[in-house]
Design a protein around this motif. Sequence first.
Motif, short mmCIF file in Angstrom:
data_model
loop_
_atom_site.label_atom_id
_atom_site.label_comp_id
_atom_site.label_asym_id
_atom_site.label_seq_id
_atom_site.Cartn_x
_atom_site.Cartn_y
_atom_site.Cartn_z
N LEU B 9 53.80 -3.91 -24.19
CA LEU B 9 53.87 -4.40 -25.57
C LEU B 9 55.35 -4.60 -25.94
N PRO B 10 55.82 -5.85 -25.89
CA PRO B 10 57.23 -6.11 -26.22
C PRO B 10 57.45 -6.10 -27.74
N ILE B 11 58.46 -5.40 -28.13
CA ILE B 11 58.75 -5.33 -29.57
C ILE B 11 60.18 -5.81 -29.79
N ILE B 12 60.31 -6.83 -30.63
CA ILE B 12 61.65 -7.38 -30.88
C ILE B 12 62.24 -6.72 -32.13
N LYS B 13 61.43 -6.63 -33.17
CA LYS B 13 61.87 -5.94 -34.39
C LYS B 13 60.71 -5.14 -34.96
N LEU B 14 61.00 -4.24 -35.89
CA LEU B 14 59.93 -3.39 -36.41
C LEU B 14 60.08 -3.20 -37.92
N GLY B 15 59.87 -4.29 -38.64
CA GLY B 15 59.87 -4.22 -40.11
C GLY B 15 58.52 -3.69 -40.59
N GLU B 16 58.30 -3.73 -41.90
CA GLU B 16 57.04 -3.21 -42.46
C GLU B 16 55.82 -3.96 -41.90
N GLU B 17 55.94 -5.31 -41.86
CA GLU B 17 54.82 -6.10 -41.37
C GLU B 17 54.52 -5.76 -39.91
N GLU B 18 55.59 -5.66 -39.11
CA GLU B 18 55.41 -5.35 -37.68
C GLU B 18 54.81 -3.95 -37.49
N LYS B 19 55.14 -3.06 -38.41
CA LYS B 19 54.58 -1.70 -38.28
C LYS B 19 53.06 -1.74 -38.44
N PRO B 44 64.22 -3.23 -28.10
CA PRO B 44 65.67 -3.47 -27.93
C PRO B 44 66.43 -2.16 -28.09
N LYS B 45 67.67 -2.14 -27.73
CA LYS B 45 68.50 -0.94 -27.91
C LYS B 45 68.69 -0.76 -29.41
N ASN B 46 67.89 0.11 -29.98
CA ASN B 46 67.92 0.28 -31.43
C ASN B 46 67.36 1.66 -31.76
N GLU B 47 68.24 2.54 -32.22
CA GLU B 47 67.86 3.94 -32.46
C GLU B 47 66.73 4.06 -33.48
N GLU B 48 66.83 3.21 -34.50
CA GLU B 48 65.83 3.28 -35.57
C GLU B 48 64.43 2.97 -35.03
N ILE B 49 64.33 1.91 -34.26
CA ILE B 49 63.02 1.52 -33.69
C ILE B 49 62.55 2.62 -32.75
N LYS B 50 63.47 3.11 -31.95
CA LYS B 50 63.12 4.15 -30.98
C LYS B 50 62.56 5.39 -31.68
N LYS B 51 63.28 5.79 -32.73
CA LYS B 51 62.87 6.97 -33.48
C LYS B 51 61.49 6.77 -34.10
N GLU B 52 61.34 5.59 -34.68
CA GLU B 52 60.07 5.26 -35.33
C GLU B 52 58.91 5.35 -34.35
N LEU B 53 59.11 4.81 -33.16
CA LEU B 53 58.02 4.77 -32.18
C LEU B 53 57.81 6.13 -31.52
N GLU B 54 58.88 6.90 -31.39
CA GLU B 54 58.73 8.24 -30.80
C GLU B 54 57.97 9.18 -31.73
N SER B 55 58.15 8.96 -33.03
CA SER B 55 57.49 9.85 -33.99
C SER B 55 56.16 9.30 -34.49
N TYR B 56 55.77 8.16 -33.96
CA TYR B 56 54.52 7.51 -34.42
C TYR B 56 53.32 8.40 -34.08
N ARG B 222 51.65 -16.79 -37.21
CA ARG B 222 52.03 -15.80 -38.22
C ARG B 222 53.51 -16.00 -38.56
N GLU B 223 53.83 -15.95 -39.83
CA GLU B 223 55.22 -16.14 -40.23
C GLU B 223 56.08 -15.09 -39.54
N GLY B 224 57.09 -15.55 -38.86
CA GLY B 224 57.98 -14.62 -38.16
C GLY B 224 57.63 -14.48 -36.70
N SER B 225 56.49 -15.02 -36.27
CA SER B 225 56.13 -14.91 -34.86
C SER B 225 56.96 -15.89 -34.03
N LEU B 226 56.94 -15.71 -32.73
CA LEU B 226 57.76 -16.51 -31.82
C LEU B 226 57.48 -18.01 -32.01
#
Lengths: 365, 269
Positions: B9-19, B44-56, B222-226
């Motif tokens: 599951l590739p994740i590019i960004k993780l805003g509210e909609e993506e969550k 991507p190398k992103n602490e915030e996304i990493k943290k979010e997904l680790e604590s999901y 979807r708005e924002g999709s590739l």
Amino acid sequence: MDKVEEILKNLNEGIEKLSNKEFSIYFFVIDTETTPVASVSYIYEQVKILTEAGYNAKILHEKNSYKDKQLPFIKNWLGEEYSNLPHSSIEDKSVNVNATDFIVIPELFANVMEQTVKLPAKRVVLCQSYDYITETLQAGKSWLDYNITNCITTTEQQKEHIKGIFGNKLKVDIVPVSVDDTFKKPTKPKNPIISILTRDQRDTVKIFKTFYLKYPHLKWVTFRDMRGMTKNVFAKALEESCVSVWVDDIAGFGTFPLESMKSGNVVIGKIPNLLNGWMDDKNGIWVDNTNIIPDLLAKFIQSWLEDSTPEEIYQNMEETVEKFTVENQVEKAKEVYGRIIEERIEEFKSTLDKYKNNNVEEKVD
Amino acid sequence: MRADVSVILPIIKLGEEEKNLFANAITGVSTQKVLPKKVILVIPKNEEIKKELESYDYPENIKEDILIVENENETDFCSQVNLGVENVETEWLSILEIDDVYSNIWFDNFVKYSKAYDEVDTFLPIVLDVDVNNQFIHFTNEPVWARDFSEKLGFLDNDALLNFPNFQLSGSIIKKESFVGVGKLKPSIKMFFNYEFLLRMTYYDKKIMTIPKIGYKKVNMREGSLFWGYKNNESDKIDILEQKFWFNTSKKECYFKADRGIKYELESV
């Protein structure tokens, strides 16, 4: 030897022959001109069963040309075990029918019943399609008028129907149809293919055209018209498909839906005019209107694509088809033909008694 | 029993909609009749996304099977998938887009069909394409079941693909060995990277079959999709000429296993 003694001798010999299976049972068949017809396959099945039971059963066809064209077709369609069964041709005039023999005549051939009325053999009507009973029968004439008092059919419902027409003087027995192990569930998952068999080909065309028009997103689902296939190809096609469609208003039994069930196909079918005894509201999708079949088919395909067809329907299909085993058919065939032969022996004995009694009275006089 | 498959599951960004989308996608995995062995989240190398997904709060039945992989290099869709594939330890892999969802019968059917068709390298699902309002648009990947579409009913071949390019790779289950063997996805190919990959698979005689079951639901545009971005994002926009270029390029590049770093050139159209 005077005439009475000769008759007595013949009757005694006849009883002996009947008791020792030294007689022939001829099954009259139509030349289908290389078209597979379920009713003909049933007749071949009867001959095979009786042959294996030690009787001298034979296929009786009209023309010599049957052997040149139809017989190779039978070999291809049903297999060598059927084409190798004994065959006799009426045309070559080698058939010598005796009083101990039996002729089994399909219901359609009232003309044959009439033509054979003077033959000494016992004649039995084999009625698979109640709808054809009056097809060639002269107005006001009954099978009883042709001295036929026995009939074999395939379902209780047809039996009742036949008795309703001819009355209780006609003895009607049932030898059910079987679905053999040529029909089985596939080893691979099924494909989005619809097997369709309708008596009137216009129904096939109407159904698939309506289906594609109303449900264009399912245009990729293939319809396979099941006409004209050899038995093995037919069985394979059923295995591969996921659903069967059946429309046959005048069906007497309904072999196709049962073969479909045994192959694991849900059947969407039109309820025939005469119920067949095995259909119920749980073993298929049965309708009284052909026009709604495309809609039901689309719903079924959608549920099949989602694996959401209720498991219950498949269980009920299995339970239904389990009743139509080859073993059951063999047992019933042996029982019914055995009883008809016993009755013939009794007829001989009864005639014998009459002659003996008459003879005694003559001597006394 | 588990299917020997890793979901990527590739994740590019993780805003509210993506969550929200992520939650749906994960639920789709956890509600499978037969579960996959692994779920690889490529971020991507992103602490915030990493943290979010680790604590999901992952569903219990897949909690232990989540692997988070950080991509320190290019984070385009193809590169994310390729990195995910490098971390696959199962025989098969499957690409799940964040705005899509597997149907709960998908891996169960994969198990059945892969047993019956052991020659197959890629199993495509019938994709249920819906709009952002969840309204049915059409199916995808189903034409192989139409009579005479391809050489063998149910199978996709190179000729058929050249005549009809509308097939989707997302949701499909691909043998890792075959995926790597033909050279993975090519990040340099825009818009038609799926098509180019499928052409390449069939060119190198990999067997592709559509399982005739609805296995994947795809939300279109979807708005924002590739693909929305290809049409609407100023920075990513691909005009009709460039679309033609990438389409034609896909047909030419499929002979090469390696990504040759193709760049769009107007004059070559």
